[in-house]
Design a protein around this motif. Structure first.
Motif, short mmCIF file in Angstrom:
data_model
loop_
_atom_site.label_atom_id
_atom_site.label_comp_id
_atom_site.label_asym_id
_atom_site.label_seq_id
_atom_site.Cartn_x
_atom_site.Cartn_y
_atom_site.Cartn_z
N ALA A 80 6.93 -11.20 -33.38
CA ALA A 80 7.96 -10.88 -34.36
C ALA A 80 8.63 -9.56 -33.98
CB ALA A 80 7.34 -10.78 -35.75
N ASP A 81 9.84 -9.36 -34.49
CA ASP A 81 10.58 -8.13 -34.17
C ASP A 81 9.87 -6.90 -34.72
OD1 ASP A 81 12.83 -9.52 -32.94
OD2 ASP A 81 13.28 -10.19 -34.97
N LEU A 82 9.28 -7.03 -35.91
CA LEU A 82 8.58 -5.91 -36.52
C LEU A 82 7.42 -6.41 -37.37
CD1 LEU A 82 8.38 -2.86 -37.27
CD2 LEU A 82 9.93 -3.34 -39.18
N ILE A 83 6.27 -5.79 -37.18
CA ILE A 83 5.10 -6.02 -38.05
C ILE A 83 4.77 -4.69 -38.70
CG2 ILE A 83 2.66 -6.66 -38.17
CD1 ILE A 83 4.52 -7.79 -35.15
N ILE A 84 4.59 -4.70 -40.01
CA ILE A 84 4.21 -3.48 -40.72
C ILE A 84 2.95 -3.76 -41.52
CG2 ILE A 84 5.80 -4.00 -42.62
CD1 ILE A 84 6.08 -0.89 -42.95
N SER A 85 1.99 -2.84 -41.45
CA SER A 85 0.71 -3.09 -42.09
C SER A 85 0.24 -1.91 -42.93
CB SER A 85 -0.37 -3.42 -41.04
OG SER A 85 -0.76 -2.27 -40.33
N ASP A 86 -0.52 -2.26 -43.95
CA ASP A 86 -1.23 -1.29 -44.78
C ASP A 86 -2.63 -1.18 -44.19
OD1 ASP A 86 -2.69 0.02 -46.69
OD2 ASP A 86 -2.26 -1.36 -48.32
N ARG A 87 -2.86 -0.12 -43.43
CA ARG A 87 -4.07 0.14 -42.66
C ARG A 87 -4.03 -0.59 -41.32
NH1 ARG A 87 -7.79 3.14 -45.28
NH2 ARG A 87 -7.86 3.12 -47.55
N SER A 88 -4.94 -0.21 -40.42
CA SER A 88 -4.98 -0.76 -39.08
C SER A 88 -6.37 -0.56 -38.50
CB SER A 88 -3.93 -0.07 -38.19
OG SER A 88 -4.32 1.27 -37.91
N LEU A 89 -6.49 -0.76 -37.20
CA LEU A 89 -7.75 -0.46 -36.51
C LEU A 89 -8.14 0.99 -36.69
CD1 LEU A 89 -9.86 -1.64 -34.35
CD2 LEU A 89 -8.46 -0.43 -32.68
N PHE A 90 -7.14 1.87 -36.85
CA PHE A 90 -7.43 3.30 -36.99
C PHE A 90 -8.27 3.60 -38.22
CE2 PHE A 90 -3.33 4.56 -34.50
CZ PHE A 90 -3.97 4.21 -33.33
N THR A 91 -8.17 2.77 -39.26
CA THR A 91 -9.01 2.97 -40.44
C THR A 91 -10.48 2.85 -40.06
OG1 THR A 91 -7.32 2.11 -41.94
CG2 THR A 91 -9.59 2.11 -42.74
N SER A 92 -10.82 1.80 -39.35
CA SER A 92 -12.22 1.59 -38.95
C SER A 92 -12.71 2.69 -38.03
CB SER A 92 -12.37 0.23 -38.26
OG SER A 92 -12.06 -0.82 -39.15
N LEU A 93 -11.85 3.14 -37.12
CA LEU A 93 -12.22 4.23 -36.23
C LEU A 93 -12.49 5.51 -37.02
CD1 LEU A 93 -9.70 3.76 -33.30
CD2 LEU A 93 -12.19 3.64 -33.12
N ALA A 94 -11.61 5.82 -37.97
CA ALA A 94 -11.74 7.08 -38.72
C ALA A 94 -12.90 7.06 -39.69
CB ALA A 94 -10.43 7.36 -39.46
#
Length: 229
Positions: A80-94
């Motif tokens: 898709a041209d753009l995907i926007i998310s509430d949280r990501s892999l960075f949440t689990s890392l942090a």
């Protein structure tokens, strides 16, 4: 392009996403925009049945959130041209960054461990990091009616997670991290305490405007190529 909204609980991630999405849809009217919520429960999954009873079982929570992440990321069209998310892999890392210290894992080892668990979701191209002062966050927690995640709603938990995010982003910007991720960290940080969601969105759109223009031009190029073919 993949944009992730990150931050501590109570910083306004969901509200910002709800406010930002229609603005992006207006600005990128001809583009395919998809949304992702990698922490949303999976309907009818057996692990979900124990969610409220096992709030203190970190191994269970890690497995559950990895399942959620992989499930929802598998249902997104990453072309898709753009995907926007509430949280990501960075949440689990942090969230577990300090756990890695307790387990005597290096930052690289911690990243690799989380990456194995959450293998489907890619790293964001742009990260929007939200924060707010401790007293604002604590006052917001008091108005919440959710009965889960209370262990995150203390000053100690706020301090730990804020430190974790800071250390994680510092590592992700390092040469060691980028030889593994093959991706530079593009981070934009905003304080949500004294600005309305609309004002924060204005700042974001201004800061990432060049990226949005690139999405539009890429879409136009794809369409012209498709027509000529």
């Amino acid at each position: 392009m993949y944009i992730a909204i990150e931050g501590l609980k109570g910083t306004g991630k969901s509200t910002l996403m709800q406010t930002l999405l229609p603005l992006l849809q207006e600005q990128l009217a001809a583009c395919d925009i998809q949304t992702l919520s990698p922490t949303t429960p999976i309907p009818d999954h057996p692990l979900e049945a124990h969610f409220f009873a096992r709030q203190d079982d970190d191994n269970y929570l890690q497995e559950l959130y990895a399942k959620r992440s992989n499930h929802h990321a598998s249902n997104i069209d990453w072309n898709a041209d753009l995907i926007i998310s509430d949280r990501s892999l960075f949440t689990s890392l942090a969230v577990r960054w300090h756990h890695s210290e307790n387990k005597m894992l290096s930052a690289l080892q911690h990243y690799q461990e989380i990456r194995v668990l959450e293998s489907v979701i890619p790293l964001p191209d742009i990260t929007i990091q939200l924060d707010a002062p401790d007293d604002i966050l604590m006052s917001r927690y008091k108005t919440r009616t959710r009965i889960y995640g209370k262990q995150e709603e203390t000053l100690a938990a706020i301090s730990t997670l804020r430190r974790n995010y800071k250390q994680m982003y510092a590592w992700l910007a390092s040469h060691q991290a980028q030889t593994v991720t093959d991706k530079p960290i593009e981070l934009y940080q905003y304080d949500t305490a004294y600005h309305t969601p609309e004002q924060t969105c204005d700042h974001i759109l201004n800061d990432i405007g060049q990226h949005l223009s690139h999405i539009v031009s890429e879409k136009a190029h794809k369409n012209s190529y498709s027509l000529s073919a």
